[in-house]
Design a protein around this motif. Sequence first.
Motif, PDB file in Angstrom:
ATOM      1  N   ALA A  72      -1.956 -13.025   0.003  1.00  0.00           N
ATOM      2  CA  ALA A  72      -1.313 -14.338  -0.075  1.00  0.00           C
ATOM      3  C   ALA A  72      -1.072 -14.951   1.304  1.00  0.00           C
ATOM      4  N   ALA A  73      -1.378 -14.228   2.351  1.00  0.00           N
ATOM      5  CA  ALA A  73      -1.153 -14.724   3.711  1.00  0.00           C
ATOM      6  C   ALA A  73      -2.149 -15.841   4.041  1.00  0.00           C
ATOM      7  N   PRO A  74      -1.836 -16.628   5.057  1.00  0.00           N
ATOM      8  CA  PRO A  74      -2.804 -17.651   5.481  1.00  0.00           C
ATOM      9  C   PRO A  74      -4.062 -16.994   6.052  1.00  0.00           C
ATOM     10  N   GLY A  75      -5.144 -17.739   6.044  1.00  0.00           N
ATOM     11  CA  GLY A  75      -6.387 -17.255   6.628  1.00  0.00           C
ATOM     12  C   GLY A  75      -7.540 -17.356   5.650  1.00  0.00           C
ATOM     13  N   THR A  76      -8.707 -17.063   6.167  1.00  0.00           N
ATOM     14  CA  THR A  76      -9.902 -17.085   5.333  1.00  0.00           C
ATOM     15  C   THR A  76      -9.868 -15.885   4.386  1.00  0.00           C
ATOM     16  N   ALA A  77     -10.762 -15.897   3.430  1.00  0.00           N
ATOM     17  CA  ALA A  77     -10.857 -14.770   2.500  1.00  0.00           C
ATOM     18  C   ALA A  77     -11.134 -13.473   3.257  1.00  0.00           C
ATOM     19  N   VAL A  78     -12.069 -13.504   4.174  1.00  0.00           N
ATOM     20  CA  VAL A  78     -12.419 -12.295   4.925  1.00  0.00           C
ATOM     21  C   VAL A  78     -11.254 -11.851   5.806  1.00  0.00           C
ATOM     22  N   GLU A  79     -10.530 -12.781   6.401  1.00  0.00           N
ATOM     23  CA  GLU A  79      -9.372 -12.402   7.223  1.00  0.00           C
ATOM     24  C   GLU A  79      -8.303 -11.710   6.376  1.00  0.00           C
ATOM     25  N   ARG A  80      -8.063 -12.236   5.183  1.00  0.00           N
ATOM     26  CA  ARG A  80      -7.041 -11.640   4.320  1.00  0.00           C
ATOM     27  C   ARG A  80      -7.492 -10.271   3.803  1.00  0.00           C
ATOM     28  N   ILE A  81      -8.758 -10.149   3.442  1.00  0.00           N
ATOM     29  CA  ILE A  81      -9.276  -8.858   2.981  1.00  0.00           C
ATOM     30  C   ILE A  81      -9.285  -7.849   4.132  1.00  0.00           C
ATOM     31  N   THR A  82      -9.633  -8.309   5.326  1.00  0.00           N
ATOM     32  CA  THR A  82      -9.605  -7.440   6.503  1.00  0.00           C
ATOM     33  C   THR A  82      -8.188  -6.926   6.750  1.00  0.00           C
ATOM     34  N   ALA A  83      -7.200  -7.801   6.663  1.00  0.00           N
ATOM     35  CA  ALA A  83      -5.806  -7.384   6.862  1.00  0.00           C
ATOM     36  C   ALA A  83      -5.418  -6.335   5.831  1.00  0.00           C
ATOM     37  N   TYR A  84      -5.857  -6.527   4.602  1.00  0.00           N
ATOM     38  CA  TYR A  84      -5.572  -5.547   3.546  1.00  0.00           C
ATOM     39  C   TYR A  84      -6.234  -4.200   3.852  1.00  0.00           C
ATOM     40  N   LEU A  85      -7.506  -4.221   4.195  1.00  0.00           N
ATOM     41  CA  LEU A  85      -8.233  -2.978   4.423  1.00  0.00           C
ATOM     42  C   LEU A  85      -7.780  -2.258   5.695  1.00  0.00           C
ATOM     43  N   ARG A  86      -7.352  -3.015   6.700  1.00  0.00           N
ATOM     44  CA  ARG A  86      -6.968  -2.420   7.979  1.00  0.00           C
ATOM     45  C   ARG A  86      -5.475  -2.112   8.088  1.00  0.00           C
ATOM     46  N   ARG A  87      -4.703  -2.412   7.041  1.00  0.00           N
ATOM     47  CA  ARG A  87      -3.271  -2.158   7.153  1.00  0.00           C
ATOM     48  C   ARG A  87      -3.010  -0.665   7.317  1.00  0.00           C
ATOM     49  N   GLU A  88      -1.847  -0.340   7.843  1.00  0.00           N
ATOM     50  CA  GLU A  88      -1.502   1.056   8.084  1.00  0.00           C
ATOM     51  C   GLU A  88      -1.391   1.816   6.766  1.00  0.00           C
ATOM     52  N   ARG A  89      -2.014   2.988   6.720  1.00  0.00           N
ATOM     53  CA  ARG A  89      -2.025   3.836   5.525  1.00  0.00           C
ATOM     54  C   ARG A  89      -1.946   5.290   5.954  1.00  0.00           C
ATOM     55  N   ASP A  90      -1.476   6.126   5.063  1.00  0.00           N
ATOM     56  CA  ASP A  90      -1.493   7.567   5.291  1.00  0.00           C
ATOM     57  C   ASP A  90      -2.804   8.091   4.696  1.00  0.00           C
ATOM     58  N   VAL A  91      -3.879   7.851   5.411  1.00  0.00           N
ATOM     59  CA  VAL A  91      -5.230   8.073   4.907  1.00  0.00           C
ATOM     60  C   VAL A  91      -5.454   9.507   4.450  1.00  0.00           C
ATOM     61  N   LEU A  92      -4.988  10.467   5.224  1.00  0.00           N
ATOM     62  CA  LEU A  92      -5.270  11.866   4.898  1.00  0.00           C
ATOM     63  C   LEU A  92      -4.512  12.352   3.663  1.00  0.00           C
ATOM     64  N   LYS A  93      -3.458  11.659   3.276  1.00  0.00           N
ATOM     65  CA  LYS A  93      -2.777  12.016   2.028  1.00  0.00           C
ATOM     66  C   LYS A  93      -3.489  11.374   0.841  1.00  0.00           C
ATOM     67  N   GLY A  94      -4.312  10.371   1.104  1.00  0.00           N
ATOM     68  CA  GLY A  94      -5.028   9.692   0.037  1.00  0.00           C
ATOM     69  C   GLY A  94      -4.194   8.587  -0.582  1.00  0.00           C
ATOM     70  N   CYS A  95      -4.817   7.855  -1.456  1.00  0.00           N
ATOM     71  CA  CYS A  95      -4.138   6.770  -2.164  1.00  0.00           C
ATOM     72  C   CYS A  95      -3.249   7.388  -3.245  1.00  0.00           C
ATOM     73  N   PRO A  96      -1.970   7.038  -3.274  1.00  0.00           N
ATOM     74  CA  PRO A  96      -1.094   7.664  -4.272  1.00  0.00           C
ATOM     75  C   PRO A  96      -1.446   7.298  -5.712  1.00  0.00           C
ATOM     76  N   ILE A  97      -2.127   6.190  -5.921  1.00  0.00           N
ATOM     77  CA  ILE A  97      -2.595   5.833  -7.266  1.00  0.00           C
ATOM     78  C   ILE A  97      -3.993   6.416  -7.499  1.00  0.00           C
ATOM     79  N   GLY A  98      -4.864   6.277  -6.528  1.00  0.00           N
ATOM     80  CA  GLY A  98      -6.214   6.807  -6.659  1.00  0.00           C
ATOM     81  C   GLY A  98      -6.238   8.303  -6.881  1.00  0.00           C
ATOM     82  N   ARG A  99      -5.341   9.025  -6.241  1.00  0.00           N
ATOM     83  CA  ARG A  99      -5.299  10.485  -6.421  1.00  0.00           C
ATOM     84  C   ARG A  99      -4.963  10.857  -7.859  1.00  0.00           C
ATOM     85  N   LEU A 100      -4.201  10.012  -8.525  1.00  0.00           N
ATOM     86  CA  LEU A 100      -3.830  10.318  -9.913  1.00  0.00           C
ATOM     87  C   LEU A 100      -5.036  10.293 -10.851  1.00  0.00           C
TER      88      LEU A 100
END
Length: 194
Positions: A72-100
Amino acid sequence: MSSNTADLLIEATRDLLWERGYIGTSPKAIQQRAGVGQGSMYHHFTGKSDLALAAIDRTAEELRAAAERQFAAPGTAVERITAYLRRERDVLKGCPIGRLTQDPDVMSDPALRGPVDETFVWLRGRLARVLAEGRAQGEPDVAALDPDSTAATIVAVLQGGYVLARAADSTEPFDQAVTGVLGLLTGPPPTDRD
């Protein structure tokens, strides 16, 4: 018995589901992690399944809210998707929903599987809407992309990136996957033609 006790139980269950999965999350482990007794647990929840559902629901809501902040942030579609994909995550623990999705006890229970499926349906749909907004605005990077199939690809790459990172015990495969899918969205980088 306060709602604080219920919150402690839900948070303990969330952590344990992420760490151990459903079968490895015993009522005793939940009570120990939350620092509450059996009576408190059963005062607030009918049992492990009821508590697990509350924990999965909360995790799903938080993941959707976090994603929505970027979408929902300002910016182009690619900028918003990039922000989503690059946000800070605990990658090595995995996605808490995806792991389920790898937990047969969660996937075999329609009530527990429901919020997992709903989260992925929401995520694909929300990404598709971001891409469609970009197309409607005439953004060249997304003009030729099919929003639905591209959204499904982004989610698949993200979840696959978690799996690769966990297998390698390194965030590098996740970062490479994100960089790769963003490269597909934006096309090849400009080259010098000297």
